[in-house]
Design an enzyme around this catalytic site. Structure first.
Site, PDB file in Angstrom:
ATOM      1  N   HIS A  41     -43.440   4.176  22.748  1.00 58.04           N
ATOM      2  CA  HIS A  41     -45.200   4.101  22.092  1.00 58.04           C
ATOM      3  C   HIS A  41     -44.818   3.056  21.914  1.00 58.04           C
ATOM      4  O   HIS A  41     -45.801   1.896  23.096  1.00 58.04           O
ATOM      5  CB  HIS A  41     -45.374   4.970  20.948  1.00 58.04           C
ATOM      6  N   ASP A  42     -44.129   2.356  21.528  1.00 58.69           N
ATOM      7  CA  ASP A  42     -44.241   1.068  21.449  1.00 58.69           C
ATOM      8  C   ASP A  42     -43.990  -0.287  22.584  1.00 58.69           C
ATOM      9  O   ASP A  42     -44.557  -0.535  22.731  1.00 58.69           O
ATOM     10  CB  ASP A  42     -43.291   0.765  19.960  1.00 58.69           C
ATOM     11  N   GLN A  43     -43.025   0.733  23.461  1.00 57.22           N
ATOM     12  CA  GLN A  43     -42.578  -0.090  24.341  1.00 57.22           C
ATOM     13  C   GLN A  43     -43.752  -0.105  25.639  1.00 57.22           C
ATOM     14  O   GLN A  43     -43.346  -0.461  26.853  1.00 57.22           O
ATOM     15  CB  GLN A  43     -40.712   0.170  24.819  1.00 57.22           C
ATOM     16  N   GLU A  83     -36.945   3.467  12.276  1.00 56.02           N
ATOM     17  CA  GLU A  83     -36.996   2.335  13.031  1.00 56.02           C
ATOM     18  C   GLU A  83     -36.446   0.930  12.355  1.00 56.02           C
ATOM     19  O   GLU A  83     -36.865   0.791  11.641  1.00 56.02           O
ATOM     20  CB  GLU A  83     -38.249   2.168  13.507  1.00 56.02           C
ATOM     21  N   ASP A 141     -41.188   4.280   9.883  1.00 53.06           N
ATOM     22  CA  ASP A 141     -41.282   3.316  10.787  1.00 53.06           C
ATOM     23  C   ASP A 141     -41.337   1.667   9.934  1.00 53.06           C
ATOM     24  O   ASP A 141     -41.043   1.486   8.685  1.00 53.06           O
ATOM     25  CB  ASP A 141     -43.372   2.856  10.931  1.00 53.06           C
ATOM     26  N   HIS A 165     -32.732   0.802  24.776  1.00 51.57           N
ATOM     27  CA  HIS A 165     -33.730  -0.066  25.599  1.00 51.57           C
ATOM     28  C   HIS A 165     -34.200  -1.044  26.690  1.00 51.57           C
ATOM     29  O   HIS A 165     -33.927  -0.947  27.912  1.00 51.57           O
ATOM     30  CB  HIS A 165     -35.157  -0.271  25.323  1.00 51.57           C
ATOM     31  N   HIS A 166     -33.428  -2.379  25.454  1.00 52.60           N
ATOM     32  CA  HIS A 166     -33.938  -3.334  26.232  1.00 52.60           C
ATOM     33  C   HIS A 166     -32.799  -3.884  27.726  1.00 52.60           C
ATOM     34  O   HIS A 166     -33.666  -3.873  28.406  1.00 52.60           O
ATOM     35  CB  HIS A 166     -34.017  -4.562  25.085  1.00 52.60           C
ATOM     36  N   ASP A 208     -33.716  -0.230  20.047  1.00 49.75           N
ATOM     37  CA  ASP A 208     -34.243  -0.778  20.696  1.00 49.75           C
ATOM     38  C   ASP A 208     -33.180  -1.880  21.582  1.00 49.75           C
ATOM     39  O   ASP A 208     -33.491  -2.238  22.910  1.00 49.75           O
ATOM     40  CB  ASP A 208     -35.264  -2.122  19.795  1.00 49.75           C
ATOM     41  N   ASP A 209     -31.627  -2.087  21.144  1.00 49.55           N
ATOM     42  CA  ASP A 209     -30.963  -2.918  22.099  1.00 49.55           C
ATOM     43  C   ASP A 209     -30.659  -1.914  22.942  1.00 49.55           C
ATOM     44  O   ASP A 209     -30.423  -2.362  24.299  1.00 49.55           O
ATOM     45  CB  ASP A 209     -29.693  -3.525  21.279  1.00 49.55           C
TER      46      ASP A 209
END
Length: 581
Positions: A379-381, A282, A245, A310-311, A307-308
């Site tokens: 879970h975060d997004q 992460e 994490d 994903h965004h 994450d990029d």
């Protein structure tokens, strides 16, 4: 058996075992360590009394906390934890991961109940289950990121024996198990480590308070504590990999960083056991050094969440532009194309969300695509949205099918978030169960303040402490049997099978990925070897010219004819097609 504890801050330590108390002696070979040998067996309760204090504290390295973080530890026979079934041995580059929260995967919220649902994952075709954190935390229900005992297992989930049964069941089903672990902080309640030693330091600060002491006085033992806990999951439970994490929040100024030390130890254990163990980070840093091998000057972690990607995907399909989506919203299809071919969108570019330039380019010639995980939901997004709404609450089933194809046929190691595969109608919200009323109130008010700044009224933000918030977040296992969920589930199964049977979809050459798009008409096509994928996110049909290359339709969300003689494919609105030789 021998009991031992590192407690350099006190002049005496006693072991409390059952109703008896035993004075401990200093270990002459290990400064700060105390030891005593007394008879004990599996399940015996014990703890340590430090100095002249009245309180008996649980063992920092205890494997079981039957009464929660403030209760005594219990002896665990670690030899009984090892799974009987051999691990499947699937390599990370061939993996399809499935992120799962034990407490909401089923209404029961236990390891055994989750294990009963593993046949669903086998039929889906994923290779690994990625468990969100399972270390103990106060109360019964929570996300797990406020755990306070990094060697133990949350008792309401089933404790150490329950985790061992789950891993064994997964291995018998041919599934690997990845565990999410937290080294950057401990929860705000039930943390006894500061009484034992300098586990934390005021020299650095994190979003959660004082940083874990990785580089100050006493940090050798602190690093060994967290490294030992990480290896214990892999060695004693047979777990196949760890997700680390928020590694960007590990404040570590030493020449040999904790992450390098951990990656070296995991590689050594993999060589010793002959198992393909791996570490997934992460990281918010957009720094390719995170996964660059140690021999080449990197940290040596095996992969990281991207994450990029994903965004960019989320922005292209939903049109959202608030917060960190702002950087991707100006030209979302261009952003998606960049992340699919260069991994990071922020590779030295301006980030309006951060107010500065951010990131560093990935060397595509030396960095295989499987160094990155790609996903449409996590879970975060989902959970960090005000109401925990999933992608299914914002877009049509057709656009969900597009997202699935971008993830499962894309260049990165795919990861799904539980329920995504059938477009779950249940939200996944932020929930807690803090027994401390002051902490419970602070969490509730803090959550509402956070989203008030974005225009949400307090009554619109679910109360984390309300048991109904957790109950709403549990998957509804009746949904996959009815439409439109069953159709989407079948599409996911089809894409996972295509990834398994077409080597081009597992090709690690990031530089070989080819992408074309039309920002205004909202379509994007990408090529991986001989496989082509055409995504039409527009509200009207699109005709895309692929050239005369002989490809035929392998799978399509809506009925799509094979390309015409000129190599043009006609794709219905909000739909996607996969083509190959």
């Amino acid at each position: 058996m021998q009991f031992e504890v590192w407690a350099p801050l006190t002049d005496r330590v006693a072991l409390r075992l059952g109703q008896a108390e035993h004075g401990m002696e200093r270990d002459p070979g290990r400064p700060g360590w105390w030891v005593v040998r007394v008879p004990a067996g599996d399940g015996d309760r014990y703890g340590f009394r430090l100095g002249g204090a009245a309180e008996v504290r649980p063992d920092p390295r205890g494997r079981r906390l039957p009464d929660g973080p403030d209760g005594l530890s219990a002896v665990v026979d670690t030899a009984a934890l090892a799974p009987q079934a051999p691990p499947p041995g699937t390599r990370l580059q061939d993996a399809v991961l499935y992120e799962l929260h034990v407490g909401t995967f089923t209404p029961e919220g236990t390891f055994d109940a989750a294990a009963a649902r593993l046949p669903h994952l086998v039929r889906l075709g994923v290779t690994h289950v990625e468990l969100m954190p399972v270390c103990p935390f106060p109360g019964r229900h929570g996300w797990g990121y406020d755990g306070v005992a990094p060697w133990a297992v949350h008792e309401p989930y089933g404790g150490p024996a329950g985790l061992a049964r789950f891993v064994d069941a997964a291995h018998r089903a041919g599934l690997g198990v990845v565990l999410d672990v937290v080294h950057n902080h401990l929860g705000p309640s039930g943390n006894h480590l500061p009484a034992f030693g300098p586990y934390f330091t005021d020299a650095h600060h994190t979003p959660w308070g004082a940083a874990v002491n990785l580089d100050g006085p006493g940090s050798d033992e602190v690093r060994a504590y967290f490294l030992g806990s990480a290896l214990a999951w892999l060695r004693d439970y047979g777990i196949d990999g760890l997700r680390l994490d928020a590694v960007h929040a590990l404040a570590d100024g030493r020449a040999l960083t904790f992450l390098e030390e951990l990656s070296a130890a995991v590689d050594a254990l993999a060589a010793e056991t002959g198992r393909p163990l791996f570490l997934i980070a992460e990281s918010d840093a957009c720094d390719p050094r995170t996964t660059t091998p140690r021999a080449a000057g990197g940290l040596g972690l095996h992969a990281q969440w991207n994450d990029d990607f994903h965004h960019a995907l989320h922005g292209a399909l939903t049109g959202e532009s608030q917060g960190y989506y702002a950087d991707f919203a100006q030209a979302p299809f261009a952003a998606l194309a960049k992340t699919m071919t260069r991994a990071f969108f922020h590779d030295g570019t301006w980030s309006s969300f951060r107010g500065r330039t951010h990131g560093r380019p990935v060397d595509r010639r030396r960095t295989p695509a499987h160094r990155f995980l790609g996903y449409a939901q996590t879970h975060d997004q989902v959970g960090n949205r005000a109401q925990g709404d999933r992608l299914a609450a914002s877009v049509s089933p057709g656009l969900q099918a597009c997202a699935a194809a971008l993830v499962l046929a894309g260049p990165f190691v795919p990861m799904l978030f539980m329920g995504e595969e059938w477009g779950a109608g249940t939200p996944w919200q932020y929930f807690t169960d803090h027994p401390d009323p002051d902490l419970a109130r602070a969490v509730r008010e803090g959550r509402r303040r956070e989203f008030a700044a974005h225009g949400w009224r307090p009554e619109e933000v679910p109360d984390p402490q309300d048991p109904a918030t957790r109950e709403r977040s549990c998957l509804d296992w009746a949904e996959p049997e009815r439409q439109p969920h069953a159709r989407l589930l079948d599409w996911y199964r089809t894409l996972v099978a295509l990834r398994r049977t077409h080597p081009d979809l597992r090709d690690p050459d990031l530089a070989a990925v080819r992408v074309a798009y039309d920002e205004e008409r909202r379509w994007l096509t990408f090529r991986r070897g001989d496989v082509r994928v055409v995504v039409n996110a527009a509200a009207e049909p699109a005709t895309v010219a692929l050239g005369r290359n002989g490809v035929r339709v392998l799978a399509a969300w809506e009925e799509v004819p094979h390309p015409d003689a000129e190599g043009r494919v006609h794709v219905p609105a909000e739909s996607v097609v996969v083509l190959g030789p």
